[in-house]
Design a protein around this motif. Structure first.
Motif, PDB file in Angstrom:
ATOM      1  N   ARG A  32       0.831  -1.194   0.000  1.00  0.00           N
ATOM      2  CA  ARG A  32       0.000   0.000   0.000  1.00  0.00           C
ATOM      3  C   ARG A  32       0.873   1.255   0.000  1.00  0.00           C
ATOM      4  O   ARG A  32       2.006   1.239   0.486  1.00  0.00           O
ATOM      5  CB  ARG A  32      -0.892   0.027   1.259  1.00  0.00           C
ATOM      6  CG  ARG A  32      -1.887  -1.113   1.355  1.00  0.00           C
ATOM      7  CD  ARG A  32      -3.005  -0.993   0.334  1.00  0.00           C
ATOM      8  NE  ARG A  32      -3.734   0.251   0.461  1.00  0.00           N
ATOM      9  CZ  ARG A  32      -4.763   0.450   1.305  1.00  0.00           C
ATOM     10  NH1 ARG A  32      -5.146  -0.528   2.101  1.00  0.00           N
ATOM     11  NH2 ARG A  32      -5.389   1.609   1.356  1.00  0.00           N
ATOM     12  N   SER A  40      -1.338   7.337   6.666  1.00  0.00           N
ATOM     13  CA  SER A  40      -2.685   6.976   6.225  1.00  0.00           C
ATOM     14  C   SER A  40      -2.641   6.520   4.769  1.00  0.00           C
ATOM     15  O   SER A  40      -1.907   7.092   3.962  1.00  0.00           O
ATOM     16  CB  SER A  40      -3.626   8.182   6.341  1.00  0.00           C
ATOM     17  OG  SER A  40      -3.742   8.577   7.692  1.00  0.00           O
ATOM     18  N   LYS A  43      -5.836   7.741  -1.026  1.00  0.00           N
ATOM     19  CA  LYS A  43      -7.018   7.452  -1.826  1.00  0.00           C
ATOM     20  C   LYS A  43      -6.781   7.923  -3.261  1.00  0.00           C
ATOM     21  O   LYS A  43      -6.182   8.969  -3.480  1.00  0.00           O
ATOM     22  CB  LYS A  43      -8.239   8.165  -1.249  1.00  0.00           C
ATOM     23  CG  LYS A  43      -8.707   7.636   0.096  1.00  0.00           C
ATOM     24  CD  LYS A  43      -9.797   8.525   0.674  1.00  0.00           C
ATOM     25  CE  LYS A  43     -11.001   8.615  -0.237  1.00  0.00           C
ATOM     26  NZ  LYS A  43     -12.072   9.450   0.345  1.00  0.00           N
ATOM     27  N   TYR A  44      -7.255   7.138  -4.203  1.00  0.00           N
ATOM     28  CA  TYR A  44      -7.182   7.533  -5.605  1.00  0.00           C
ATOM     29  C   TYR A  44      -8.613   7.783  -6.082  1.00  0.00           C
ATOM     30  O   TYR A  44      -9.427   6.867  -6.142  1.00  0.00           O
ATOM     31  CB  TYR A  44      -6.504   6.439  -6.435  1.00  0.00           C
ATOM     32  CG  TYR A  44      -5.050   6.252  -6.052  1.00  0.00           C
ATOM     33  CD1 TYR A  44      -4.064   7.067  -6.598  1.00  0.00           C
ATOM     34  CD2 TYR A  44      -4.678   5.300  -5.112  1.00  0.00           C
ATOM     35  CE1 TYR A  44      -2.730   6.918  -6.231  1.00  0.00           C
ATOM     36  CE2 TYR A  44      -3.345   5.143  -4.745  1.00  0.00           C
ATOM     37  CZ  TYR A  44      -2.378   5.954  -5.306  1.00  0.00           C
ATOM     38  OH  TYR A  44      -1.063   5.812  -4.937  1.00  0.00           O
ATOM     39  N   GLU A  45      -8.890   9.026  -6.371  1.00  0.00           N
ATOM     40  CA  GLU A  45     -10.253   9.417  -6.710  1.00  0.00           C
ATOM     41  C   GLU A  45     -10.388   9.693  -8.204  1.00  0.00           C
ATOM     42  O   GLU A  45      -9.440  10.123  -8.858  1.00  0.00           O
ATOM     43  CB  GLU A  45     -10.652  10.665  -5.912  1.00  0.00           C
ATOM     44  CG  GLU A  45     -10.580  10.464  -4.395  1.00  0.00           C
ATOM     45  CD  GLU A  45     -10.797  11.748  -3.626  1.00  0.00           C
ATOM     46  OE1 GLU A  45     -10.631  12.822  -4.241  1.00  0.00           O
ATOM     47  OE2 GLU A  45     -11.131  11.681  -2.439  1.00  0.00           O
ATOM     48  N   GLU A  54     -15.256  15.338  -8.174  1.00  0.00           N
ATOM     49  CA  GLU A  54     -15.115  13.883  -8.100  1.00  0.00           C
ATOM     50  C   GLU A  54     -16.365  13.243  -8.683  1.00  0.00           C
ATOM     51  O   GLU A  54     -17.488  13.678  -8.421  1.00  0.00           O
ATOM     52  CB  GLU A  54     -14.930  13.452  -6.643  1.00  0.00           C
ATOM     53  CG  GLU A  54     -14.697  11.958  -6.484  1.00  0.00           C
ATOM     54  CD  GLU A  54     -14.514  11.540  -5.033  1.00  0.00           C
ATOM     55  OE1 GLU A  54     -14.446  10.321  -4.789  1.00  0.00           O
ATOM     56  OE2 GLU A  54     -14.455  12.428  -4.168  1.00  0.00           O
ATOM     57  N   LYS A 236      -8.784   9.870  11.188  1.00  0.00           N
ATOM     58  CA  LYS A 236      -9.257  11.098  10.560  1.00  0.00           C
ATOM     59  C   LYS A 236     -10.103  11.880  11.546  1.00  0.00           C
ATOM     60  O   LYS A 236     -11.015  11.346  12.183  1.00  0.00           O
ATOM     61  CB  LYS A 236     -10.075  10.762   9.313  1.00  0.00           C
ATOM     62  CG  LYS A 236     -10.538  11.988   8.541  1.00  0.00           C
ATOM     63  CD  LYS A 236     -11.308  11.577   7.298  1.00  0.00           C
ATOM     64  CE  LYS A 236     -11.777  12.803   6.533  1.00  0.00           C
ATOM     65  NZ  LYS A 236     -12.550  12.427   5.313  1.00  0.00           N
TER      66      LYS A 236
END
Length: 278
Positions: A32, A40, A43-45, A54, A236
């Protein structure tokens, strides 16, 4: 073993209900990507570069780019209909050939075939016929919305289907750059090379070949885990508008609060002075 395709395969008038099972598995270790500061996972948006928002899966469509920036949009219903029309067809063995005639560059993925309900006898017939004839079948099949050319053969008493590339999917070796046209080697060099090949020639035993990199990586991960060299992703912080709200309230109070006594007294002194001068 998970079934990833159901259907039937036929040769001549023989029809065999079958199931396909993936014969190989990816053993790569998945790593990862973390944020260096708080560890953390990143994230791939999916973001539209024009709208700068998005987008969700339901907002996406498939399209073919026939020239730079020009697309033909294909509706999901159209693709599904096309897929079903082809996928529902039985897989037919269209030719039989000797496997030696197929260069390994054509081979792609391997699937085990198992007989479906009531297909055991026909399955055994095809297996016996392939073994006795020393031939393999060439067939077509739709897998994951893509038509595949495939080889049907026997491997250790099990029929396997190996997808192979179509000829136009194999790049021409003539296009490979810097390949010498002629061999500029001496007889002594060739003799020595062949001698080395002879010394290293053995029977193929796949069990003796190991993925050394994967083994070393697993050992590294285990040693770090045992030595407690682990990190934990930061939690978070829940989004909140408390700070902004308090700031806005304080600004409102400051704007509406009555003026100080000092300012009032100063105003009175200025007013009295003006009257006396008058």
């Amino acid at each position: 073993m998970h079934t990833m395709w159901k259907g039937s395969i036929s040769f001549g008038l023989v029809n065999i209900p079958i199931k396909l099972h993936t014969a190989t598995e990816d053993k790569d270790i998945k790593l990862r990507t973390l944020h260096k500061e708080c560890h953390s996972p990143i994230k791939y948006e999916k973001v539209c570069p024009v709208c700068e928002v998005e987008v969700q899966n339901e907002d996406l469509v498939k399209a073919y780019e026939y020239t730079k920036g020009k697309f033909v949009v294909l509706e999901a219903e159209e693709l599904e209909k096309l897929r079903k029309e082809n996928e529902d067809k039985a897989v037919e063995i269209i030719d039989f050939v000797k496997i030696q005639e197929i260069d390994p560059i054509y081979f792609d993925r391997t699937y085990y075939m198992s007989p479906g309900d009531g297909g055991g006898k026909a399955y055994g017939l095809l297996r016996k016929a392939l073994l006795n004839s020393e031939k393999v079948g060439i067939a077509k099949i739709i897998i994951r919305s893509k038509e595949q050319l495939a080889v049907v053969r026997v491997y250790e008493n099990t029929i396997v289907m190996e997808t192979i590339h179509f000829p136009d999917e194999v790049r021409k070796p003539q296009d490979v750059p810097n390949v010498p046209v002629e061999d500029k080697v001496t007889g002594k060099e060739l003799e020595t090379a062949i001698m080395l090949i002879d010394q290293l020639t053995t029977s193929f035993e796949p069990e003796k070949y190991k993925d050394d990199y994967r083994t070393a990586l697993l050992e590294l991960i285990e040693s770090k885990q045992t030595g407690k060299e682990v990190v934990t992703a930061a939690e978070k912080t829940p989004a909140t508008n408390v700070t902004d709200l308090m700031a806005a309230l304080q600004a409102s109070i400051d704007k509406t609060k009555p003026k100080t006594k000092t300012a009032t007294a100063k105003k009175k002194r200025v007013s009295t002075k003006v009257k006396k001068e008058a």
